[in-house]
Design a protein around this motif. Structure first.
Motif, PDB file in Angstrom:
ATOM      1  N   ILE A   1       0.845  -1.188   0.000  1.00 25.56           N
ATOM      2  CA  ILE A   1       0.000   0.000   0.000  1.00 25.56           C
ATOM      3  C   ILE A   1       0.879   1.235   0.000  1.00 25.56           C
ATOM      4  CG2 ILE A   1      -1.891  -1.162   1.218  1.00 25.56           C
ATOM      5  CD1 ILE A   1      -1.026   0.340   3.737  1.00 25.56           C
ATOM      6  N   SER A   2       0.251   2.354  -0.277  1.00 26.64           N
ATOM      7  CA  SER A   2       0.951   3.631  -0.228  1.00 26.64           C
ATOM      8  C   SER A   2       0.845   4.220   1.178  1.00 26.64           C
ATOM      9  CB  SER A   2       0.361   4.607  -1.249  1.00 26.64           C
ATOM     10  OG  SER A   2       0.534   4.124  -2.562  1.00 26.64           O
ATOM     11  N   ASN A   3       1.764   5.114   1.447  1.00 26.81           N
ATOM     12  CA  ASN A   3       1.740   5.790   2.737  1.00 26.81           C
ATOM     13  C   ASN A   3       0.461   6.590   2.907  1.00 26.81           C
ATOM     14  OD1 ASN A   3       3.075   7.623   0.667  1.00 26.81           O
ATOM     15  ND2 ASN A   3       2.666   9.077   2.308  1.00 26.81           N
TER      16      ASN A   3
ATOM     17  N   PRO B   1       5.837   1.295   9.134  1.00 23.39           N
ATOM     18  CA  PRO B   1       6.718   2.315   8.547  1.00 23.39           C
ATOM     19  C   PRO B   1       6.913   2.077   7.051  1.00 23.39           C
ATOM     20  CG  PRO B   1       8.043   0.639   9.601  1.00 23.39           C
ATOM     21  CD  PRO B   1       6.611   0.285   9.894  1.00 23.39           C
ATOM     22  N   ILE B   2       7.479   3.077   6.399  1.00 20.26           N
ATOM     23  CA  ILE B   2       7.845   2.927   4.992  1.00 20.26           C
ATOM     24  C   ILE B   2       8.837   1.773   4.863  1.00 20.26           C
ATOM     25  CG2 ILE B   2       9.012   4.020   3.042  1.00 20.26           C
ATOM     26  CD1 ILE B   2       6.297   5.203   3.594  1.00 20.26           C
ATOM     27  N   GLY B   3       8.640   0.947   3.855  1.00 12.34           N
ATOM     28  CA  GLY B   3       9.520  -0.202   3.650  1.00 12.34           C
ATOM     29  C   GLY B   3       8.736  -1.494   3.812  1.00 12.34           C
ATOM     30  N   THR B   4       9.443  -2.601   3.940  1.00 15.17           N
ATOM     31  CA  THR B   4       8.810  -3.912   4.049  1.00 15.17           C
ATOM     32  C   THR B   4       8.969  -4.466   5.450  1.00 15.17           C
ATOM     33  OG1 THR B   4       9.180  -4.382   1.706  1.00 15.17           O
ATOM     34  CG2 THR B   4       8.808  -6.266   3.156  1.00 15.17           C
TER      35      THR B   4
ATOM     36  N   SER C   1       4.444 -21.614  11.876  1.00 17.41           N
ATOM     37  CA  SER C   1       4.283 -20.178  11.612  1.00 17.41           C
ATOM     38  C   SER C   1       4.040 -19.951  10.130  1.00 17.41           C
ATOM     39  CB  SER C   1       5.529 -19.403  12.046  1.00 17.41           C
ATOM     40  OG  SER C   1       5.725 -19.493  13.439  1.00 17.41           O
ATOM     41  N   CYS C   2       3.444 -18.824   9.843  1.00 17.41           N
ATOM     42  CA  CYS C   2       3.338 -18.342   8.464  1.00 17.41           C
ATOM     43  C   CYS C   2       3.665 -16.857   8.490  1.00 17.41           C
ATOM     44  CB  CYS C   2       1.954 -18.595   7.873  1.00 17.41           C
ATOM     45  SG  CYS C   2       0.612 -17.625   8.621  1.00 17.41           S
ATOM     46  N   THR C   3       4.083 -16.357   7.362  1.00 13.72           N
ATOM     47  CA  THR C   3       4.459 -14.938   7.299  1.00 13.72           C
ATOM     48  C   THR C   3       3.890 -14.311   6.039  1.00 13.72           C
ATOM     49  OG1 THR C   3       6.523 -15.374   6.111  1.00 13.72           O
ATOM     50  CG2 THR C   3       6.630 -15.359   8.523  1.00 13.72           C
ATOM     51  N   PHE C   4       3.768 -13.022   6.087  1.00  7.91           N
ATOM     52  CA  PHE C   4       3.480 -12.243   4.883  1.00  7.91           C
ATOM     53  C   PHE C   4       4.122 -10.878   5.083  1.00  7.91           C
ATOM     54  CE2 PHE C   4       0.037 -11.366   7.810  1.00  7.91           C
ATOM     55  CZ  PHE C   4      -0.256 -10.021   7.646  1.00  7.91           C
ATOM     56  N   ASP C   5       4.406 -10.232   3.976  1.00 10.03           N
ATOM     57  CA  ASP C   5       5.085  -8.937   4.016  1.00 10.03           C
ATOM     58  C   ASP C   5       4.083  -7.806   3.844  1.00 10.03           C
ATOM     59  OD1 ASP C   5       7.575 -10.025   4.369  1.00 10.03           O
ATOM     60  OD2 ASP C   5       8.041 -10.090   2.224  1.00 10.03           O
ATOM     61  N   VAL C   6       4.268  -6.808   4.655  1.00 12.76           N
ATOM     62  CA  VAL C   6       3.518  -5.564   4.503  1.00 12.76           C
ATOM     63  C   VAL C   6       4.503  -4.524   3.986  1.00 12.76           C
ATOM     64  CG1 VAL C   6       2.257  -3.709   5.656  1.00 12.76           C
ATOM     65  CG2 VAL C   6       1.848  -6.102   6.294  1.00 12.76           C
ATOM     66  N   THR C   7       4.311  -4.115   2.744  1.00 13.39           N
ATOM     67  CA  THR C   7       5.199  -3.122   2.136  1.00 13.39           C
ATOM     68  C   THR C   7       4.456  -1.806   2.026  1.00 13.39           C
ATOM     69  OG1 THR C   7       6.367  -4.818   0.870  1.00 13.39           O
ATOM     70  CG2 THR C   7       6.585  -2.540   0.122  1.00 13.39           C
ATOM     71  N   VAL C   8       4.990  -0.813   2.684  1.00 15.79           N
ATOM     72  CA  VAL C   8       4.420   0.534   2.609  1.00 15.79           C
ATOM     73  C   VAL C   8       5.322   1.339   1.692  1.00 15.79           C
ATOM     74  CG1 VAL C   8       3.758   2.608   3.876  1.00 15.79           C
ATOM     75  CG2 VAL C   8       3.444   0.346   4.916  1.00 15.79           C
ATOM     76  N   SER C   9       4.786   1.721   0.559  1.00 14.08           N
ATOM     77  CA  SER C   9       5.555   2.489  -0.423  1.00 14.08           C
ATOM     78  C   SER C   9       5.313   3.977  -0.211  1.00 14.08           C
ATOM     79  CB  SER C   9       5.156   2.096  -1.851  1.00 14.08           C
ATOM     80  OG  SER C   9       5.423   0.733  -2.077  1.00 14.08           O
ATOM     81  N   ASP C  10       6.406   4.694  -0.234  1.00 13.38           N
ATOM     82  CA  ASP C  10       6.284   6.155  -0.142  1.00 13.38           C
ATOM     83  C   ASP C  10       6.018   6.674  -1.553  1.00 13.38           C
ATOM     84  OD1 ASP C  10       6.389   8.842   0.321  1.00 13.38           O
ATOM     85  OD2 ASP C  10       8.517   8.906   0.856  1.00 13.38           O
ATOM     86  N   THR C  11       4.761   6.901  -1.851  1.00 14.10           N
ATOM     87  CA  THR C  11       4.375   7.384  -3.177  1.00 14.10           C
ATOM     88  C   THR C  11       4.054   8.874  -3.158  1.00 14.10           C
ATOM     89  OG1 THR C  11       2.068   6.773  -2.773  1.00 14.10           O
ATOM     90  CG2 THR C  11       3.471   5.132  -3.847  1.00 14.10           C
ATOM     91  N   GLU C  12       4.314   9.511  -2.054  1.00 16.70           N
ATOM     92  CA  GLU C  12       4.000  10.940  -1.935  1.00 16.70           C
ATOM     93  C   GLU C  12       5.244  11.746  -2.295  1.00 16.70           C
ATOM     94  OE1 GLU C  12       2.190  13.997   1.449  1.00 16.70           O
ATOM     95  OE2 GLU C  12       1.845  11.851   1.579  1.00 16.70           O
TER      96      GLU C  12
END
Length: 504
Positions: free
Chosen positions: A160-162, A198-201, A217-228
């Protein structure tokens, strides 16, 4: 009666036989005890030995009869059946060597039953044909081990975007619940829906642990993109004049700082305050780049106007005489000096050294124009004086006779035209061809005057000779008589007047 020493020998012998892999069923036919020497319910002296052999139990009904249980299972463990929280347990049933006896299950669960996870005690009791307990039992435990790992499936990676104006983002998802073959599992996670990332993965980990401490366990990444994109505002366009005597100008301004939703941006520029800018318009560009490589630029123009006029100095006025035989003169001079604060100026002139100048005064103009279109001029006069007199040549003297019957004569000649180095000379004369000249000598004079007022003259004589004789007509002969008494006579007549072409 068996002596104690004999008994111990027997025990040792049976141990040796047992360790060599043999099995021995001990009953009344093998050993007889002296009833008088032992009281009722006396101890079974062989039980310690027999109990060393798996699946073998020893008991007694009466002092002289021993009972045995074969294949009594030892404690054992099994894993749960796949997908269940229990196990179907089977084992070899214990048996007795008494034909009229049987082994009866006295616990709740036994062979072929489904055992729950955990340890369950199983007990078998030997009974005779009358279903009377003999007092001999077979007991062991069955432990069902939950070795089945629970399962959990995480959501897919989230990008997602910031959040606007923020260097992070609030992220939500549907939390996984997981599943296990047994109830009582617990799910823990490193992050929760609605947390701020925060911004990043960031890797989100979910762990499910069941009651048996099996965990996965299982994992997934949350990537916050700085698109501003960052923002930056440049100053307004700047217009200045050149520095005195220079073809440029030092220009200063307040540098823009820019802003971004995240720290760590960088501002670069094509020029800096205090730089020297050339004449003309230069575009200054500022670029702000944030840590996510989002970049934006702004520009403004720095215009340096050349407001300093060039300079030029002409030579002094020039006065010369015409070139010989010419109505003009080739005139030379040293071209004027010129200068400007910027290179690239252009000098033009109305005339150039070595040009031919006509008689009279000519103004020479020099104009210097710099690259900015600024001009300056100077001028001087070139005066060419006509110092060369005109020339004229008259015809030779003329002698003629009078015209018949005339006391003069019409005389003609070819009039001289004269010559001058310049056009525009005027010829005048005292007489003109075709004039009537009197008897005698008449001097004819021609004068030529040029445009500069210079003159020259020539002359010739015109002589008219009177070559015509006069005429006279006398009256006719007169015959008269003498006057009376005279020896003569007074005679009268009309005197003839005569005639001549000329008077006198």
């Amino acid at each position: 009666m068996i002596k104690k020493s004999t008994f111990f020998v027997l025990v040792i012998t049976m141990l040796i036989i047992s360790f060599n892999g043999f099995s021995k069923s001990i009953n009344e036919s093998d050993h007889s005890f002296n009833k008088e020497a032992k009281s009722s319910n006396s101890s079974n002296y062989l039980e310690g030995y027999v109990s060393l052999r798996p699946g073998f139990k020893t008991g007694y009904i009466k002092n002289s009869i021993f009972r045995n249980i074969f294949n009594c299972p030892v404690d054992f463990s099994v894993n749960v059946d796949a997908g269940t929280c229990s196990a179907l347990v089977t084992y070899t049933l214990p048996t007795t060597d008494v034909s009229e006896g049987n082994m009866t299950l006295t616990s709740a669960l036994g062979n072929g039953d489904v055992f729950p996870v955990g340890t369950t005690a199983v007990t078998y009791e030997e009974r005779d044909a009358g279903n009377v307990a003999t007092g001999l039992t077979c007991s062991f435990t069955v432990t069902v081990v939950d070795n089945e790992v629970p399962t959990i499936v995480c959501p897919g990676d989230i990008t997602i975007s910031n959040d606007a104006g923020q260097c992070d983002a609030v992220v939500t998802w549907t939390a996984p619940t997981g599943a296990d073959n047994c109830a009582g599992s617990t799910v823990t996670s490193s992050h929760n829906p609605g947390d701020t990332f925060p911004i990043g993965t960031t890797t989100v980990t979910y762990t499910i642990t069941d009651a048996a401490s099996n965990a996965v366990s299982c994992t997934f990444d949350v990537t916050v993109s700085d698109t501003e994109s960052p923002t930056i505002t440049c100053p307004a366009d700047i217009i200045v004049s050149n520095d005195a005597g220079q073809c440029d100008a030092v220009v200063t301004w307040t540098a823009p700082t820019g802003a971004d939703n995240c720290a760590g941006f960088n501002v670069t520029s094509s020029h800096n305050p205090g730089d020297t800018f050339p004449i003309g318009t230069t575009t200054v560009t500022y670029t702000i780049t944030d840590a996510a490589s989002n970049a934006v630029s702004c520009t403004f123009d720095v215009t340096v106007n050349d407001t300093e006029s060039p300079t030029i100095t002409c030579p002094a006025d020039i006065i010369v005489s015409n070139d010989a035989g010419q109505c003009d003169a080739v005139v030379t001079w040293t071209a004027p000096t010129s200068a400007d604060n910027c290179a690239g100026f252009n000098v033009t002139s109305s005339h150039n050294p070595g040009d031919t100048f006509p008689i009279g005064t000519t103004t020479v103009n020099y104009t210097i124009t710099d690259a900015a279109g600024l001009t300056n001029s100077c001028s001087f006069d070139v005066t060419v004086n006509d110092a060369e007199a005109p020339t004229i040549t008259c015809p030779t003297n003329i002698t003629v006779n009078n015209d018949v019957g005339q006391c003069d004569a019409v005389v003609t000649w070819t009039a001289p035209t004269g010559a001058d180095n310049c056009t525009g000379s005027v010829v005048t004369s005292s007489h003109n061809p075709g004039d009537t000249f009197p008897i005698g000598v008449t001097t004819v004079t021609y004068t030529i005057t040029d445009a500069a007022g210079l003159t020259n003259s020539c002359s010739f004589d015109v002589t008219v000779n009177d070559t015509e004789a006069p005429t006279i007509a006398c009256p006719g002969d007169i015959t008269i008589s003498n006057d009376a008494g005279q020896c003569d006579a007074v005679v009268t007549w009309t005197a003839p007047t005569g005639a001549d072409n000329c008077a006198g």
